[in-house]
Design a protein around this motif. Structure first.
Motif, PDB file in Angstrom:
ATOM      1  N   THR A 131      32.223  87.870  79.735  1.00 47.89           N
ATOM      2  CA  THR A 131      33.174  88.286  79.685  1.00 47.89           C
ATOM      3  C   THR A 131      34.390  88.483  80.538  1.00 47.89           C
ATOM      4  O   THR A 131      34.337  88.478  81.029  1.00 47.89           O
ATOM      5  CB  THR A 131      33.309  88.855  78.085  1.00 47.89           C
ATOM      6  N   ASN A 132      35.693  88.822  79.687  1.00 48.07           N
ATOM      7  CA  ASN A 132      36.869  88.866  80.099  1.00 48.07           C
ATOM      8  C   ASN A 132      37.308  90.457  79.080  1.00 48.07           C
ATOM      9  O   ASN A 132      37.210  90.178  78.123  1.00 48.07           O
ATOM     10  CB  ASN A 132      37.838  87.797  79.982  1.00 48.07           C
TER      11      ASN A 132
ATOM     12  N   ARG B  15      40.582  85.726  81.608  1.00 49.17           N
ATOM     13  CA  ARG B  15      39.629  84.444  81.434  1.00 49.17           C
ATOM     14  C   ARG B  15      40.222  83.297  82.459  1.00 49.17           C
ATOM     15  O   ARG B  15      38.524  82.653  82.412  1.00 49.17           O
ATOM     16  CB  ARG B  15      40.705  84.079  80.021  1.00 49.17           C
TER      17      ARG B  15
ATOM     18  N   LYS C 292      36.762  84.456  84.374  1.00 48.98           N
ATOM     19  CA  LYS C 292      35.833  84.479  84.013  1.00 48.98           C
ATOM     20  C   LYS C 292      35.404  82.860  83.881  1.00 48.98           C
ATOM     21  O   LYS C 292      33.733  83.220  84.138  1.00 48.98           O
ATOM     22  CB  LYS C 292      35.835  85.171  82.562  1.00 48.98           C
TER      23      LYS C 292
ATOM     24  N   GLY D 267      34.042  81.963  74.086  1.00 49.31           N
ATOM     25  CA  GLY D 267      35.087  81.819  74.789  1.00 49.31           C
ATOM     26  C   GLY D 267      35.150  80.504  73.781  1.00 49.31           C
ATOM     27  O   GLY D 267      33.963  80.034  72.539  1.00 49.31           O
TER      28      GLY D 267
END
Length: 521
Positions: free
Chosen positions: A218-219, A286, A289, A303
Motif C-alpha cells: 500500500t502507500n 501511490r 506503490k 486502490g
C-alpha cells in the motif's frame, strides 16, 4: 476521496518555485471584436478579464500545453484571459503557502473543511457567492441539493464538491496472472486472504528464482490523514464505523478502543511477521506503490479502479506482457463481516478570492466548469476539431486531442477533473473505453461494502486537532503493526497520547454532536 483519473502516468510536477511547486499555464489567445460581442457577459468594447486560477492537479492527467485550444475556447466563451497555476494533486499545503504569501489568484481550489478555509472566511480572503446566484444556476442547484451544511451564516463562500458519497471504486487488486499460475481463486475470507499472500511470497509466481516478492503493498496516507489502507481487516473483525466507536455506555470513543481494532491488529501483525506486507509502505506514494505492483514486487494492493482499470492493466503489461489485473470484494472475517469503502467528510472547495477585480466573472468561471456546456468542452473538446458526433456515436480525433493535452483513448482535458468533479461522480467513461464492463463492475463491487460513519460531518475540533491526533495514531499504528509495541500496552498508550494531542476536545464535541444527531432516541 479515492476516485482519481488517468490513463497515463505523467505528472503535473514542474516547479514554479521551490516552496510552492506550482505549474503555471496561460493562454494569450484573446477574443476578436466579433467574438467578444457574443460572450456570456460583455460587449465588443470590453477587454478580456485576466483571471488567475490556482488549483490542485489530477495525478493521471497530462500537463497543460502552450497555446491550448481548450483554454482559448474558454477565454472566448467567457471573455477572459485565463492563467492556470497547478499544484500537485493532494498538495493542499502548497496551496495554503501560496495564499499566505499574499499573491492571491482570482479563483482557488483546495481541501474542505480545513482550518485554512475557515481562516480565509474569517479574514474575508474568499467572498460569498450568494450575490451572483442568478448567474450560477448549476452551482445553486447543487448547493440546494444536500450541501446546505456548508453555508456559514447563510453565506456560501465556495462550491464544495464531495465525491464518493453513493459510489466507490476503492478495491482490493490482484496480479490475476499470478493467481492463475498458482491456481488460486480470489480469497473470500481473511484466512484465504492470508494464504494467498503467503503463496505469493513463497511460491515465486514471477519465476525469477528469488524470494523478492511481497504479498500486500500500500502507500502512505495523504498528509494529515490517518492510515486507513489496512482498515478492511479491522472491518472484517467487526469494527462497525469508519470514524469512531461506542462503548457499552453509549459514549463515543476512538475507534482504536473498539475490541475489533485489537483483533485486526493482531491479524496484521501476523502478516507483517511473516513478511507478507511490504515494510516500506509508509514511505511510498501511490505512483511508487503502483510501480512496485507493475514490477512484480508485490501481488496485491489497494486502490481505486473504474477509469483506472485500463491504466493499471496497461501499465502492468508494459512491464509484463502477460500480466493481468484482477479485483474482488474485501475479505470477510470470522463472523462474515466485510467493509472497505467509506463516505468522505471532506470536499474539494473552489472559491473566489477578494483579489478578483470582477468576482462575478470569476464565479461564472466556476459555474462554467460545472455546467453541461463546460463539461462537454472539457471531456470532449471542440466539435469538429477534437471530435465529431453522429447521433449518439462519438468519433474522437486523437491526433488533434493530443495537441491540447487530452488523455488518450477518448479521455479528457487536464482541467476536466480534480477541481469540481471526478469521472465516477459524472459516471463518465468514453465510448472508446475498452474495459468499460470491468470498469463498471469495479464500482458495483466496491459500492457494496460501504462502512458508515458514526458522525456525519467534521466538527470544528476535528478540523483544529485532526492532523495532530492522526500523526499520533499513525505513529502508534506503525509500531503496533511491526511488533515494536505490545498490543494492549500500545493501544493504552495510544489512547493517552491521542487525547493529549487534542482528542479530549474532539471527543467532547463529538459526543455532543452524536446527541444532536438523535442518538438513542
Amino acid at each position: 476521496m479515492v476516485e482519481r483519473k488517468g490513463l497515463t502516468m505523467k505528472k503535473w510536477v514542474i516547479g514554479l518555485a521551490a516552496a510552492a511547486l506550482i505549474v503555471t499555464a496561460g493562454c494569450s489567445n484573446k477574443p476578436d471584436s466579433n467574438e467578444a460581442s457574443t460572450t456570456n457577459s460583455g460587449s465588443a468594447a470590453e477587454e478580456p478579464y485576466e483571471l488567475v486560477y490556482l488549483t490542485t492537479g489530477d495525478q493521471g492527467a497530462k500537463p497543460l500545453v502552450p497555446n491550448d485550444r481548450i483554454i482559448a475556447e474558454i477565454n472566448k466563451r467567457l471573455n477572459i484571459k485565463l492563467t492556470i497555476k497547478i499544484s500537485p494533486e493532494f498538495s493542499y499545503d502548497k496551496i495554503n503557502v501560496a495564499i499566505a504569501s499574499g499573491d492571491l489568484p482570482d479563483v482557488v481550489t483546495t481541501q474542505y473543511p480545513s482550518s485554512s478555509v475557515s481562516q480565509w472566511i474569517k479574514e474575508g480572503i474568499v467572498v460569498p457567492l450568494n450575490d451572483y446566484f442568478d448567474k450560477l444556476p448549476t452551482i445553486k442547484a447543487k448547493l440546494d441539493n444536500g450541501l446546505q451544511w456548508t453555508a456559514v451564516d447563510g453565506k456560501y463562500y465556495g462550491y464544495p464538491f464531495v465525491s464518493g458519497m453513493e459510489k466507490s471504486n476503492y478495491t482490493v487488486q490482484f496480479r490475476q496472472d499470478w493467481l492463475d499460475k498458482l491456481s488460486l481463486p480470489h480469497p473470500k475470507t481473511l484466512e484465504e486472504f492470508h494464504d494467498t499472500l503467503k503463496a505469493i511470497v513463497e511460491k515465486d509466481p514471477d519465476g525469477n528464482g528469488k524470494a523478492d516478492t511481497f504479498g500486500f503493498i500500500t502507500n502512505k496516507p495523504i498528509a494529515g490523514d490517518a492510515i486507513t489502507a489496512f482498515d478492511f481487516v479491522l472491518y472484517a473483525y467487526g469494527l462497525p464505523y469508519a470514524d469512531y466507536a461506542l462503548n457499552d455506555k453509549g459514549e463515543v470513543i476512538p475507534r482504536f478502543e473498539d475490541p475489533a481494532f485489537k483483533k485486526g491488529i493482531e491479524e496484521l501483525r501476523k502478516w507483517y511477521g511473516e513478511k507478507l506486507i511490504d515494510p516500506e509502505y509508509i514511505i511510498y506514494d501511490r505512483p511508487t506503490k503502483e510501480q512496485k505492483f507493475f514490477q512484480s514486487k508485490a501481488g496485491v494492493m489497494d486502490g481505486p479502479l473504474f477509469r483506472h482499470v485500463s491504466r493499471v492493466e496497461g501499465s502492468l503489461q508494459q512491464v509484463n506482457p502477460d500480466g493481468k489485473l484482477g479485483f474482488a470484494a474485501p475479505p470477510a472475517g470470522p463472523d462474515g463481516k466485510q467493509g472497505m469503502a467509506t463516505r468522505p467528510k471532506t470536499a474539494l472547495f473552489t472559491a473566489v478570492t477578494n483579489k478578483a477585480k470582477n468576482p462575478e466573472k470569476a464565479a461564472e468561471f466556476i459555474e462554467f466548469m460545472l455546467s453541461k456546456e463546460g463539461r462537454e468542452l472539457l471531456q470532449l473538446g471542440i466539435e469538429g476539431v477534437h471530435y465529431t458526433k453522429q447521433g449518439d456515436q462519438i468519433t474522437y480525433n486523437e491526433a488533434e486531442r493530443e495537441k491540447d493535452g487530452f488523455a488518450p483513448n477518448g479521455w479528457s482535458h487536464p482541467l476536466a477533473w480534480g477541481n469540481v468533479t471526478w469521472p465516477i461522480d459524472e459516471n463518465y467513461l468514453p465510448q472508446t473505453e475498452k474495459n468499460i464492463d470491468r470498469a463498471i463492475e469495479s464500482v458495483k463491487i466496491a459500492s457494496q461494502y460501504f462502512v458508515p460513519n458514526l458522525i456525519t460531518r467534521r466538527t470544528d475540533s476535528e478540523i483544529e486537532y485532526g492532523k495532530a491526533v492522526n500523526e499520533v495514531y499513525n505513529q502508534y499504528f506503525v509500531n503496533l503493526l511491526n511488533g515494536k509495541l505490545d498490543v494492549d500496552k500500545g493501544i493504552e498508550e495510544l489512547g493517552k497520547e491521542w487525547r493529549q494531542a487534542g482528542g479530549d476536545a474532539i471527543l467532547t464535541e463529538i459526543n455532543e454532536e452524536y446527541k444532536n444527531q438523535g442518538a438513542g432516541k
